[in-house]
Design a protein around this motif. Structure first.
Motif, PDB file in Angstrom:
ATOM      1  N   GLY A 148      46.422  54.091  53.137  1.00  0.00           N
ATOM      2  CA  GLY A 148      46.533  54.916  51.938  1.00  0.00           C
ATOM      3  C   GLY A 148      46.075  54.143  50.723  1.00  0.00           C
ATOM      4  N   TYR A 149      46.974  54.020  49.739  1.00  0.00           N
ATOM      5  CA  TYR A 149      46.634  53.255  48.542  1.00  0.00           C
ATOM      6  C   TYR A 149      46.872  51.756  48.722  1.00  0.00           C
ATOM      7  N   HIS A 150      47.469  51.376  49.822  1.00  0.00           N
ATOM      8  CA  HIS A 150      47.760  49.956  50.051  1.00  0.00           C
ATOM      9  C   HIS A 150      46.654  49.359  50.934  1.00  0.00           C
ATOM     10  N   VAL A 151      45.469  49.259  50.365  1.00  0.00           N
ATOM     11  CA  VAL A 151      44.319  48.763  51.124  1.00  0.00           C
ATOM     12  C   VAL A 151      44.123  47.264  50.963  1.00  0.00           C
ATOM     13  N   GLY A 152      44.882  46.652  50.059  1.00  0.00           N
ATOM     14  CA  GLY A 152      44.761  45.224  49.851  1.00  0.00           C
ATOM     15  C   GLY A 152      43.598  44.865  48.944  1.00  0.00           C
ATOM     16  N   MET A 153      43.363  43.573  48.805  1.00  0.00           N
ATOM     17  CA  MET A 153      42.261  43.040  48.010  1.00  0.00           C
ATOM     18  C   MET A 153      41.363  42.212  48.930  1.00  0.00           C
ATOM     19  N   TRP A 154      40.052  42.382  48.766  1.00  0.00           N
ATOM     20  CA  TRP A 154      39.092  41.812  49.697  1.00  0.00           C
ATOM     21  C   TRP A 154      38.032  41.001  48.951  1.00  0.00           C
ATOM     22  N   GLN A 155      37.407  40.064  49.682  1.00  0.00           N
ATOM     23  CA  GLN A 155      36.340  39.272  49.097  1.00  0.00           C
ATOM     24  C   GLN A 155      35.274  38.955  50.143  1.00  0.00           C
ATOM     25  N   SER A 156      34.063  38.676  49.649  1.00  0.00           N
ATOM     26  CA  SER A 156      32.952  38.360  50.534  1.00  0.00           C
ATOM     27  C   SER A 156      32.005  37.387  49.840  1.00  0.00           C
ATOM     28  N   ALA A 157      31.550  36.383  50.584  1.00  0.00           N
ATOM     29  CA  ALA A 157      30.602  35.410  50.039  1.00  0.00           C
ATOM     30  C   ALA A 157      29.162  35.826  50.258  1.00  0.00           C
ATOM     31  N   ASP A 158      28.927  36.770  51.189  1.00  0.00           N
ATOM     32  CA  ASP A 158      27.547  37.158  51.505  1.00  0.00           C
ATOM     33  C   ASP A 158      27.295  38.659  51.437  1.00  0.00           C
ATOM     34  N   GLY A 159      28.325  39.455  51.148  1.00  0.00           N
ATOM     35  CA  GLY A 159      28.180  40.903  51.079  1.00  0.00           C
ATOM     36  C   GLY A 159      28.314  41.595  52.420  1.00  0.00           C
ATOM     37  N   VAL A 160      28.304  40.824  53.498  1.00  0.00           N
ATOM     38  CA  VAL A 160      28.323  41.375  54.854  1.00  0.00           C
ATOM     39  C   VAL A 160      29.679  41.165  55.522  1.00  0.00           C
ATOM     40  N   PHE A 165      42.379  38.913  51.185  1.00  0.00           N
ATOM     41  CA  PHE A 165      43.076  37.733  50.678  1.00  0.00           C
ATOM     42  C   PHE A 165      44.422  38.079  50.052  1.00  0.00           C
ATOM     43  N   ARG A 166      44.706  39.377  49.941  1.00  0.00           N
ATOM     44  CA  ARG A 166      45.999  39.781  49.403  1.00  0.00           C
ATOM     45  C   ARG A 166      46.320  41.169  49.916  1.00  0.00           C
ATOM     46  N   ASN A 167      47.544  41.369  50.372  1.00  0.00           N
ATOM     47  CA  ASN A 167      47.927  42.665  50.937  1.00  0.00           C
ATOM     48  C   ASN A 167      48.123  43.730  49.869  1.00  0.00           C
ATOM     49  N   ASP A 168      48.679  43.356  48.752  1.00  0.00           N
ATOM     50  CA  ASP A 168      48.923  44.314  47.677  1.00  0.00           C
ATOM     51  C   ASP A 168      48.488  43.717  46.350  1.00  0.00           C
ATOM     52  N   ALA A 169      47.855  44.558  45.543  1.00  0.00           N
ATOM     53  CA  ALA A 169      47.402  44.117  44.232  1.00  0.00           C
ATOM     54  C   ALA A 169      48.579  44.006  43.277  1.00  0.00           C
ATOM     55  N   TRP A 204      44.388  45.812  32.553  1.00  0.00           N
ATOM     56  CA  TRP A 204      44.673  44.532  33.191  1.00  0.00           C
ATOM     57  C   TRP A 204      43.446  43.637  33.043  1.00  0.00           C
ATOM     58  N   SER A 205      43.653  42.345  32.956  1.00  0.00           N
ATOM     59  CA  SER A 205      42.535  41.412  32.865  1.00  0.00           C
ATOM     60  C   SER A 205      42.729  40.261  33.851  1.00  0.00           C
ATOM     61  N   SER A 206      41.625  39.622  34.197  1.00  0.00           N
ATOM     62  CA  SER A 206      41.664  38.519  35.155  1.00  0.00           C
ATOM     63  C   SER A 206      40.562  37.510  34.844  1.00  0.00           C
ATOM     64  N   ASN A 207      40.866  36.236  35.056  1.00  0.00           N
ATOM     65  CA  ASN A 207      39.876  35.172  34.902  1.00  0.00           C
ATOM     66  C   ASN A 207      39.245  34.759  36.226  1.00  0.00           C
ATOM     67  N   ASP A 208      39.819  35.252  37.342  1.00  0.00           N
ATOM     68  CA  ASP A 208      39.336  34.789  38.644  1.00  0.00           C
ATOM     69  C   ASP A 208      39.227  35.892  39.700  1.00  0.00           C
ATOM     70  N   ALA A 209      39.518  37.140  39.358  1.00  0.00           N
ATOM     71  CA  ALA A 209      39.481  38.291  40.262  1.00  0.00           C
ATOM     72  C   ALA A 209      40.626  38.288  41.266  1.00  0.00           C
ATOM     73  N   VAL A 210      41.465  37.274  41.248  1.00  0.00           N
ATOM     74  CA  VAL A 210      42.585  37.167  42.185  1.00  0.00           C
ATOM     75  C   VAL A 210      43.910  37.443  41.470  1.00  0.00           C
ATOM     76  N   HIS A 211      44.091  36.781  40.339  1.00  0.00           N
ATOM     77  CA  HIS A 211      45.316  36.932  39.570  1.00  0.00           C
ATOM     78  C   HIS A 211      45.031  37.841  38.375  1.00  0.00           C
ATOM     79  N   TRP A 212      45.894  38.853  38.192  1.00  0.00           N
ATOM     80  CA  TRP A 212      45.683  39.841  37.141  1.00  0.00           C
ATOM     81  C   TRP A 212      46.895  39.890  36.210  1.00  0.00           C
ATOM     82  N   GLU A 213      46.622  40.022  34.924  1.00  0.00           N
ATOM     83  CA  GLU A 213      47.663  40.072  33.908  1.00  0.00           C
ATOM     84  C   GLU A 213      47.580  41.403  33.161  1.00  0.00           C
TER      85      GLU A 213
END
Length: 357
Positions: A148-160, A165-169, A204-213
């Motif tokens: 549902g809305y709990h899809v987590g947060m994802w990352q990729s170094a090559d797009g493929v 890296f995190r279950n819930d934002a 919300w803002s973030s300096n690293d795309a991982v941690h949000w304030e």
């Protein structure tokens, strides 16, 4: 008799291609001129903008997909297609729609290759995918089969290849939000959570795309989703969007710091609409298509503004039906429109790029 037989054999050999004489190749239909997609510094006349179709798009019809640039290429992923899941002509059954987690890539916007049929992330709509410091990230969105809305947060170094890296934002789960880079930070704003029947106008803002304030719970503009945001002349702009019960907007707001917003105009020249595209390109702010939140009416119009408050329409509408939840992006110094659902409740798999006659 021998002469006759010899002539007959010669004719048969000739007609069957035994003698491989060179033949003139059939004419080839000219394709789009890639050279015309190069960057240009020549001044433009915004009112003369038109749109050119890209032929033979291979990806399936969809809306609410993500389109982004990464490693000098144009990428497309996710979204949904409800063409085969309608209760009636104007009522899609989103539960039975086809959702995607495929990934497509194009070096020029004209020729597309599917690089992943099923990515590690689930089939998803309305996800925000963006590059930050050489890495792709995906946040928010809705997946009917992937939490549902709990899809987590994802990352990729090559797009493929993607990794969660995190279950819930840290922000409340949502879709219809916008994530944009501005003032050396990432910003997430607005959206909707249908399950909770909740709208957002937080920042919300973030300096690293991982941690949000959280910057603010209330940005000043009415809570909404299916709006768009763009950075223009150093400010962050928000335009259009919708609320529940078919309430739409044709207002424009701007901020210089992310916390304090001012209304640029309560009623722009374009009608109330949702599912729009907003871009900063060649000295103007551009708003592309969108549909009425209540009636689903709309045309393929394009509007431009030098200040965000006063808008003019190009002389020629796009040669497509009005649409919502299409993707718009700047790539190879052109504006692009990809996919979307049109005013007849049909999902599209077309692509268009801006040209000037």
């Amino acid at each position: 008799m021998k002469v006759f037989i010899g002539i007959l054999v010669f004719v048969l050999l000739l007609t069957t291609g035994f003698f491989f004489w060179p033949r003139k190749a059939p004419p080839v239909e000219p394709g789009p001129d890639l050279g015309n997609l190069a960057s240009s510094t020549e001044p433009i006349h915004p009112e003369k903008l038109t749109w050119q179709a890209v032929p033979n798009i291979p990806w399936q019809a969809r809306d609410s997909h993500a389109v982004y640039t990464f490693k000098n290429a144009l990428w497309l992923s996710g979204g949904l297609d409800a063409n085969a899941a309608k209760i009636n002509a104007t009522t899609p059954n989103y539960t039975n729609a086809e959702y995607f987690n495929d990934i497509w890539k194009s070096a020029d916007g004209l020729n597309w290759e599917r690089v992943v049929e099923h990515a590690e992330f689930p089939e998803i709509r309305s996800a925000s995918v963006f590059e930050w410091k050489g890495t792709l990230y995906m946040v928010a969105g809705f997946s009917p089969k992937g939490g549902g809305y709990h899809v987590g947060m994802w990352q990729s170094a090559d797009g493929v290849h993607w990794q969660k890296f995190r279950n819930d934002a840290p922000f409340e789960p949502r879709e219809g939000q916008k994530v944009i880079e501005w003032n050396s930070k990432l910003w997430l704003l607005g959206g909707v959570n249908y399950d909770r029947h909740k709208l957002f106008n937080d920042m919300w803002s973030s300096n690293d795309a991982v941690h949000w304030e959280k910057v603010t719970d209330n940005a000043g503009w009415a809570p909404r989703w299916d709006f768009d945001a763009a950075v223009y002349k150093g400010k962050l702009y928000v335009a259009a969007g919708m609320q529940f019960e078919g309430v739409g907007f044709n207002d424009v707001w701007a901020t210089s710091d992310g916390s304090n917003w001012s209304e640029v105009t309560p009623t722009a020249e374009w009608n109330k609409r949702q599912g729009v595209g907003l871009l900063d390109w060649k000295g103007y702010l551009w708003l592309i298509s969108g549909l009425d939140a209540k009636t689903n009416a709309g045309v393929g119009d394009t509007w431009y503004s030098a200040d965000g408050a006063h808008w003019q329409k190009t002389k020629t509408d796009g040669p497509w039906l009005g649409r919502e939840d299409h993707a718009v992006i700047i790539f190879r110094d052109r504006m692009w429109v990809l996919g979307g659902m049109n005013t007849n409740w049909n999902w599209e798999n077309d692509a268009w790029y801006s040209v000037f006659p």
